[in-house]
Write a protein that holds these residues in place. Structure first.
Motif, PDB file in Angstrom:
ATOM      1  N   ASN A 150       7.196   7.131   4.618  1.00 37.52           N
ATOM      2  CA  ASN A 150       8.595   6.704   4.832  1.00 37.52           C
ATOM      3  C   ASN A 150       9.064   5.676   3.813  1.00 37.52           C
ATOM      4  O   ASN A 150       9.829   4.771   4.142  1.00 37.52           O
ATOM      5  N   GLY A 151       8.563   5.787   2.591  1.00 37.97           N
ATOM      6  CA  GLY A 151       9.051   4.894   1.532  1.00 37.97           C
ATOM      7  C   GLY A 151       8.532   3.471   1.632  1.00 37.97           C
ATOM      8  O   GLY A 151       9.067   2.562   0.981  1.00 37.97           O
ATOM      9  N   ALA A 152       7.475   3.248   2.437  1.00 42.94           N
ATOM     10  CA  ALA A 152       6.921   1.876   2.535  1.00 42.94           C
ATOM     11  C   ALA A 152       6.462   1.414   1.145  1.00 42.94           C
ATOM     12  O   ALA A 152       6.150   2.236   0.272  1.00 42.94           O
ATOM     13  N   ASN A 153       6.410   0.111   0.964  1.00 48.70           N
ATOM     14  CA  ASN A 153       6.020  -0.450  -0.342  1.00 48.70           C
ATOM     15  C   ASN A 153       4.490  -0.530  -0.442  1.00 48.70           C
ATOM     16  O   ASN A 153       3.862  -1.208   0.375  1.00 48.70           O
ATOM     17  N   CYS A 154       3.910   0.141  -1.438  1.00 50.99           N
ATOM     18  CA  CYS A 154       2.441   0.094  -1.567  1.00 50.99           C
ATOM     19  C   CYS A 154       2.010  -0.682  -2.811  1.00 50.99           C
ATOM     20  O   CYS A 154       0.914  -0.482  -3.315  1.00 50.99           O
ATOM     21  N   LEU A 155       2.881  -1.572  -3.296  1.00 46.95           N
ATOM     22  CA  LEU A 155       2.478  -2.442  -4.413  1.00 46.95           C
ATOM     23  C   LEU A 155       1.647  -3.608  -3.856  1.00 46.95           C
ATOM     24  O   LEU A 155       2.041  -4.224  -2.879  1.00 46.95           O
ATOM     25  N   ARG A 156       0.501  -3.855  -4.485  1.00 42.62           N
ATOM     26  CA  ARG A 156      -0.326  -5.001  -4.063  1.00 42.62           C
ATOM     27  C   ARG A 156      -0.545  -5.916  -5.265  1.00 42.62           C
ATOM     28  O   ARG A 156      -0.627  -5.436  -6.400  1.00 42.62           O
ATOM     29  N   PHE A 157      -0.599  -7.209  -5.009  1.00 43.83           N
ATOM     30  CA  PHE A 157      -0.924  -8.151  -6.092  1.00 43.83           C
ATOM     31  C   PHE A 157      -1.660  -9.327  -5.504  1.00 43.83           C
ATOM     32  O   PHE A 157      -1.541  -9.623  -4.306  1.00 43.83           O
ATOM     33  N   ARG A 158      -2.463  -9.993  -6.340  1.00 40.88           N
ATOM     34  CA  ARG A 158      -3.156 -11.201  -5.878  1.00 40.88           C
ATOM     35  C   ARG A 158      -2.169 -12.350  -5.781  1.00 40.88           C
ATOM     36  O   ARG A 158      -1.254 -12.463  -6.599  1.00 40.88           O
ATOM     37  N   LYS A 159      -2.390 -13.225  -4.798  1.00 42.20           N
ATOM     38  CA  LYS A 159      -1.427 -14.307  -4.547  1.00 42.20           C
ATOM     39  C   LYS A 159      -1.842 -15.626  -5.186  1.00 42.20           C
ATOM     40  O   LYS A 159      -1.103 -16.595  -5.125  1.00 42.20           O
ATOM     41  N   THR A 160      -3.038 -15.670  -5.766  1.00 46.01           N
ATOM     42  CA  THR A 160      -3.588 -16.977  -6.172  1.00 46.01           C
ATOM     43  C   THR A 160      -3.707 -17.138  -7.690  1.00 46.01           C
ATOM     44  O   THR A 160      -4.423 -18.035  -8.150  1.00 46.01           O
ATOM     45  N   ILE A 161      -3.022 -16.302  -8.454  1.00 43.00           N
ATOM     46  CA  ILE A 161      -3.122 -16.416  -9.908  1.00 43.00           C
ATOM     47  C   ILE A 161      -2.509 -17.764 -10.347  1.00 43.00           C
ATOM     48  O   ILE A 161      -1.395 -18.100  -9.960  1.00 43.00           O
ATOM     49  N   ARG A 207     -10.135   4.168  -4.005  1.00 44.80           N
ATOM     50  CA  ARG A 207      -9.267   5.339  -4.222  1.00 44.80           C
ATOM     51  C   ARG A 207      -7.809   4.920  -4.038  1.00 44.80           C
ATOM     52  O   ARG A 207      -7.473   4.221  -3.077  1.00 44.80           O
ATOM     53  N   TYR A 208      -6.973   5.313  -4.974  1.00 44.11           N
ATOM     54  CA  TYR A 208      -5.559   4.925  -4.877  1.00 44.11           C
ATOM     55  C   TYR A 208      -4.668   6.141  -5.094  1.00 44.11           C
ATOM     56  O   TYR A 208      -5.072   7.127  -5.710  1.00 44.11           O
ATOM     57  N   GLY A 209      -3.432   6.040  -4.561  1.00 46.60           N
ATOM     58  CA  GLY A 209      -2.469   7.119  -4.728  1.00 46.60           C
ATOM     59  C   GLY A 209      -1.784   7.031  -6.081  1.00 46.60           C
ATOM     60  O   GLY A 209      -1.928   6.049  -6.814  1.00 46.60           O
ATOM     61  N   LYS A 210      -1.060   8.083  -6.414  1.00 44.64           N
ATOM     62  CA  LYS A 210      -0.343   8.126  -7.694  1.00 44.64           C
ATOM     63  C   LYS A 210       1.057   8.665  -7.454  1.00 44.64           C
ATOM     64  O   LYS A 210       1.331   9.228  -6.392  1.00 44.64           O
ATOM     65  N   GLY A 211       1.906   8.534  -8.431  1.00 49.25           N
ATOM     66  CA  GLY A 211       3.223   9.161  -8.356  1.00 49.25           C
ATOM     67  C   GLY A 211       4.195   8.404  -7.472  1.00 49.25           C
ATOM     68  O   GLY A 211       5.216   8.945  -7.048  1.00 49.25           O
ATOM     69  N   HIS A 212       3.901   7.124  -7.193  1.00 48.63           N
ATOM     70  CA  HIS A 212       4.834   6.330  -6.380  1.00 48.63           C
ATOM     71  C   HIS A 212       5.939   5.779  -7.287  1.00 48.63           C
ATOM     72  O   HIS A 212       5.643   5.121  -8.288  1.00 48.63           O
ATOM     73  N   ALA A 250      -2.469   9.143   2.124  1.00 48.67           N
ATOM     74  CA  ALA A 250      -2.965  10.290   1.354  1.00 48.67           C
ATOM     75  C   ALA A 250      -2.657  11.553   2.141  1.00 48.67           C
ATOM     76  O   ALA A 250      -2.164  11.490   3.270  1.00 48.67           O
ATOM     77  N   SER A 251      -2.930  12.737   1.572  1.00 51.65           N
ATOM     78  CA  SER A 251      -2.650  13.968   2.326  1.00 51.65           C
ATOM     79  C   SER A 251      -3.472  13.975   3.622  1.00 51.65           C
ATOM     80  O   SER A 251      -3.015  14.437   4.660  1.00 51.65           O
ATOM     81  N   LYS A 252      -4.702  13.450   3.518  1.00 54.90           N
ATOM     82  CA  LYS A 252      -5.511  13.270   4.744  1.00 54.90           C
ATOM     83  C   LYS A 252      -5.900  11.799   4.811  1.00 54.90           C
ATOM     84  O   LYS A 252      -6.599  11.323   3.929  1.00 54.90           O
ATOM     85  N   GLY A 253      -5.456  11.094   5.807  1.00 55.68           N
ATOM     86  CA  GLY A 253      -5.861   9.690   5.962  1.00 55.68           C
ATOM     87  C   GLY A 253      -5.139   8.769   4.993  1.00 55.68           C
ATOM     88  O   GLY A 253      -3.992   9.012   4.612  1.00 55.68           O
ATOM     89  N   TRP A 254      -5.858   7.702   4.572  1.00 50.10           N
ATOM     90  CA  TRP A 254      -5.243   6.653   3.775  1.00 50.10           C
ATOM     91  C   TRP A 254      -6.049   6.379   2.514  1.00 50.10           C
ATOM     92  O   TRP A 254      -7.271   6.511   2.514  1.00 50.10           O
ATOM     93  N   ASN A 255      -5.347   5.991   1.450  1.00 51.45           N
ATOM     94  CA  ASN A 255      -6.013   5.431   0.271  1.00 51.45           C
ATOM     95  C   ASN A 255      -6.087   3.928   0.486  1.00 51.45           C
ATOM     96  O   ASN A 255      -5.064   3.298   0.792  1.00 51.45           O
ATOM     97  N   LYS A 256      -7.261   3.348   0.276  1.00 49.52           N
ATOM     98  CA  LYS A 256      -7.372   1.884   0.418  1.00 49.52           C
ATOM     99  C   LYS A 256      -6.700   1.171  -0.748  1.00 49.52           C
ATOM    100  O   LYS A 256      -6.366  -0.001  -0.679  1.00 49.52           O
ATOM    101  N   GLY A 257      -6.554   1.875  -1.866  1.00 53.22           N
ATOM    102  CA  GLY A 257      -5.908   1.255  -3.031  1.00 53.22           C
ATOM    103  C   GLY A 257      -6.923   0.738  -4.038  1.00 53.22           C
ATOM    104  O   GLY A 257      -8.112   0.628  -3.743  1.00 53.22           O
ATOM    105  N   TYR A 258      -6.402   0.390  -5.217  1.00 54.76           N
ATOM    106  CA  TYR A 258      -7.237  -0.094  -6.316  1.00 54.76           C
ATOM    107  C   TYR A 258      -7.998  -1.352  -5.882  1.00 54.76           C
ATOM    108  O   TYR A 258      -7.410  -2.189  -5.224  1.00 54.76           O
ATOM    109  N   PRO A 259      -9.281  -1.517  -6.190  1.00 54.14           N
ATOM    110  CA  PRO A 259     -10.089  -0.724  -7.127  1.00 54.14           C
ATOM    111  C   PRO A 259     -10.814   0.453  -6.469  1.00 54.14           C
ATOM    112  O   PRO A 259     -11.682   1.051  -7.105  1.00 54.14           O
TER     113      PRO A 259
END
Ligand code: GLY
Length: 452
Positions: free
Chosen positions: A439-450, A368-373, A357-366
C-alpha cells in the motif's frame, strides 16, 4: 576540458559532480554510471551525462573518439581489470593505479606483510589458506579477532568477531560458504582493535605524495546499536562497507594529521615508490584505528576513494579537482595547494528497509531486499543539500526506482556538525521508497546515529 569518470556508485557520482565544479571542465561523462544522475541539477543541465558503456575496450574507443582529456576510475573492479593500462596504451590520461598496483587492495596478506616489513603499525595477523588451520588458530589465541577475506569484496569482506564461536562461524562463511566468492580462498585473521576509526587519503603522482589535511569517519555497521531486533536477526551488526560518514572527523588536528603522515603515509608511499618500484598515480585510502592509548594502526589500504567518505571530503575540498587530477598524471602534485572550506558535512545513506515480497517479507539491506521501489519527493530536498545516487534504476512508468541495497547518499553541510546532522536528517526524512506491494508504505531505512 572533458572528463570521464568510470564507476556507478555514490562515490563515482560524487566524483563526476566534483569534476563538474571545475573551472576547466565543461563536460563530464559518467560511465557506466547510474540513471540517478539525470535527476540532479548537473545532470539536467547536461554538464554530467551518463554513458551506459561498461566494456573497457569500448570505453577506450569512446575516450579516443571524443577526445577525453582525463579519466578518473572510481572503483576497484575496473582498476583490477586493467582499465588504466588499457587507457594509457591508447594515450589517454588517467587518475588511478595500474592493474599490478591494485594488489595493495586485492591481496591483504601482501600489503600486511609489506607494512610489517617497513614497521608501519598494524594489528597482529596471520594468513590462512585452510579453514581447519584457521579455526584451530582462533581457538588458541585467546583474544578477539576480525576475519577478513583476502581479496576484493567491495569494502565488505571483514567480519568482526566477539568470541571463538563467532570467529569459527566467520571462517566457515568466508572460506567454506564463500559468501565473498573466490576472495575467501585465503583469509587474514587480525587482532580486533578498539578505539576510533579514521579514514585518511593521499594522492600520489608517481613521485610525490599529497596527503589530504583533513579526514573523515565512516560508519560501517549496518545498524544503530539499539536496533537490537535486526542485530539479533542477522546474528550480529554486519559490516556493510559504509552506512554514513562525517567530515571533519572530531579528532582532526594538525598534530594528528602530522602523526598519520609521519608514521603511516610517508613510510608506505616510500615503500611503494622505492621498494616495490611502482610509479603509482592515483589515490590511496588508509583505514586506521586510533586506540585509547593513542596508538595508530592500519587495518586496510584501498586503491581508490572511500565510499561514503569521498562525498563528505569532496564537499569540504575547495581545490579544483581537475587541477589535482592533472597533477596526478603530470607528476606535479608538489605544486598543488590544498584549500578546505570551514564547513562540517554529514552523509546519511538511504538503504532498502523492510518491504513486502511476493511471499512474506524482505528484511532489507544488508539481508534480502526488494527492488523497483519508486523514489519519492526528490524535489522537496533543500537547496544546497546534495543527493548522490548509487543502487538505482529507471523504470518507464515510475521514473527513478531503487535497485541496490544502498540506493542514495544525502549530504548536508553547515558551520557546525550538529547543524549538518540536523540538515541531513531533516532532508532524508523528506524522501521515501514506495513499497508498491504494501500500500505504498515507505521502505527507506537509514541509520540515526551518523555523526554522533
Ligand atoms: N568506506 C570504506 C570503503 O570504501 O571501502
Amino acid at each position: 576540458m572533458k572528463v570521464l569518470v568510470y564507476g556507478s556508485g555514490g562515490r563515482d557520482h560524487c566524483l563526476s559532480d566534483k569534476y563538474g565544479d571545475s573551472q576547466h571542465v565543461d563536460k563530464v561523462f559518467f560511465a557506466p554510471g547510474n540513471p540517478g544522475v539525470s535527476y540532479t541539477p548537473k545532470g539536467k543541465r547536461g554538464l554530467i551525462e551518463r554513458i551506459p558503456i561498461k566494456d573497457l575496450n569500448e570505453i577506450a574507443d569512446f575516450c579516443v573518439d571524443r577526445n577525453i582529456d582525463l579519466v578518473d576510475v572510481g572503483s576497484e573492479n575496473p582498476l583490477e581489470e586493467g582499465l588504466v593500462d588499457i587507457l594509457n596504451e591508447r594515450g589517454i590520461r588517467t587518475v588511478g593505479p595500474k592493474k599490478e598496483f591494485v594488489r595493495l587492495e586485492s591481496d591483504r596478506a601482501f600489503t600486511d606483510d609489506l607494512l610489517r616489513k617497513i614497521g608501519v603499525p598494524k594489528p597482529e595477523y596471520r594468513v590462512f589458506d585452510d579453514p581447519a588451520n584457521a579455526s584451530e588458530y582462533v581457538r588458541n589465541i585467546g583474544y578477539q579477532v576480525v576475519v577478513k577475506a583476502n581479496g576484493l569484496a567491495a569494502g565488505k569482506g571483514a567480519i568482526v568477531c566477539d568470541d571463538v564461536p563467532d570467529a569459527e562461524a566467520a571462517i566457515e562463511k568466508i572460506m567454506v560458504k564463500k559468501v565473498f566468492g573466490e576472495s575467501g580462498n585465503r583469509v587474514v585473521i587480525e587482532e580486533r582493535k578498539y578505539g576510533t576509526e579514521i579514514s585518511f587519503f593521499a594522492y600520489l603522482d608517481g613521485m610525490h605524495v599529497m596527503p589530504l589535511k583533513t579526514f573523515a569517519q565512516d560508519y560501517k555497521p549496518a545498524f544503530d546499536p539499539d536496533d537490537k531486533e535486526l542485530i539479533d536477526h542477522f546474528g550480529g551488526n554486519l559490516n556493510t562497507g559504509g552506512t554514513g560518514c562525517y567530515c571533519p572527523h572530531k579528532l582532526v588536528s594538525p598534530w594528528l594529521v602530522n602523526r598519520i603522515i609521519k608514521e603511516i603515509v610517508n613510510p608506505t608511499v616510500n615503500a611503494i615508490y622505492n621498494d616495490l618500484g611502482w610509479a603509482y598515480k592515483g589515490v590511496i585510502y588508509f583505514g586506521l584505528n586510533l586506540d585509547p592509548y593513542d596508538r595508530l594502526d592500519v587495518f586496510e589500504i584501498n586503491v581508490r576513494h572511500g565510499d561514503p567518505e569521498w562525498p563528505v571530503i569532496a564537499r569540504k575540498l575547495s581545490t579544483d579537482l581537475f587541477e589535482i587530477g592533472m597533477a596526478v598524471w603530470d607528476g606535479t602534485l608538489d605544486r598543488i595547494t590544498q584549500v578546505w572550506n570551514k564547513q562540517h558535512y554529514v552523509d546519511v545513506i538511504g538503504m532498502e528497509g523492510r518491504s513486502k515480497a511476493s511471499k512474506g517479507w524482505n528484511k532489507g539491506y544488508p539481508g534480502r531486499y526488494g527492488k523497483g521501489h519508486k523514489i519519492l519527493d526528490l524535489d522537496k530536498i533543500e537547496k544546497g543539500v546534495a543527493i548522490f545516487f548509487a543502487g538505482v534504476d529507471e523504470n518507464p512508468e515510475k521514473g527513478l526506482v531503487t535497485y541496490g541495497g544502498r540506493a542514495l547518499h544525502v549530504i548536508a553541510g553547515d558551520s557546525t556538525l550538529k547543524g549538518a546532522r540536523d540538515k541531513a536528517y531533516r532532508n532524508i526524512e523528506l524522501l521515501a521508497f514506495e513499497d508498491h506491494n504494501n500500500n505504498g508504505a515507505n521502505c527507506l531505512r537509514f541509520r540515526k546515529t551518523i555523526g554522533l
